[in-house]
Design an enzyme around this catalytic site. Structure first.
Site, PDB file in Angstrom:
ATOM      1  N   CYS A  63      43.293  16.528  12.618  1.00 41.61           N
ATOM      2  CA  CYS A  63      42.430  15.343  12.559  1.00 41.61           C
ATOM      3  C   CYS A  63      43.147  14.321  11.679  1.00 41.61           C
ATOM      4  O   CYS A  63      44.369  14.350  11.589  1.00 41.61           O
ATOM      5  CB  CYS A  63      41.037  15.689  12.030  1.00 41.61           C
ATOM      6  SG  CYS A  63      40.998  16.205  10.300  1.00 41.61           S
ATOM      7  N   ARG A  64      42.444  13.441  11.033  1.00 40.13           N
ATOM      8  CA  ARG A  64      43.091  12.434  10.191  1.00 40.13           C
ATOM      9  C   ARG A  64      43.619  13.039   8.892  1.00 40.13           C
ATOM     10  O   ARG A  64      44.761  12.862   8.537  1.00 40.13           O
ATOM     11  CB  ARG A  64      42.129  11.280   9.884  1.00 40.13           C
ATOM     12  CG  ARG A  64      42.786  10.191   9.045  1.00 40.13           C
ATOM     13  CD  ARG A  64      41.801   9.083   8.667  1.00 40.13           C
ATOM     14  NE  ARG A  64      42.430   8.171   7.732  1.00 40.13           N
ATOM     15  CZ  ARG A  64      42.596   8.417   6.436  1.00 40.13           C
ATOM     16  NH1 ARG A  64      42.145   9.544   5.917  1.00 40.13           N
ATOM     17  NH2 ARG A  64      43.185   7.547   5.661  1.00 40.13           N
TER      18      ARG A  64
END
Length: 111
Positions: A63-64
């Site tokens: 994810c980020r």
């Protein structure tokens, strides 16, 4: 394949051909930049769509920053998948100078 619950971005990049890389960020984040060859499946869609994931190979989730992917990793482990979290997410991926693709094919930057 995975004995731990996390893998660092460089190791994930080096093993990319041997695993499924699953990006669980939202669509606008994916468009800003992602790992070439990754499968995009936003976290909110995961419970209804995790059957679409290629389970013939180990899965690394990104994810980020690593928080959403950690939640996705726990969920997928409970459902029997061989899965790890990419520590630090796309922020760490970019910080390590690893390649990032965009929908336009131009190199991306992660905000």
């Amino acid at each position: 394949m995975f004995g731990r619950h996390e893998i660092d971005p460089t190791a994930a990049h080096e093993r990319a051909d041997a695993m499924t890389l699953l990006d669980v960020r939202d669509h606008h984040e994916w468009q800003e930049g992602h790992v070439s060859g990754a499968t995009h499946l936003p976290l909110a869609s995961l419970p209804a769509r995790f059957g679409e994931i290629d389970q013939s190979r180990p899965v690394a989730v990104i994810c980020r920053s690593g928080n959403r992917s950690a939640a996705a990793t726990r969920f997928l482990r409970r459902h029997g998948l061989d899965v790890v979290n990419v520590s630090g997410g796309m922020v760490a991926w970019e910080r390590n100078g690893l390649p990032i693709a965009t929908e336009t094919g131009c190199p991306g930057r992660i905000a």
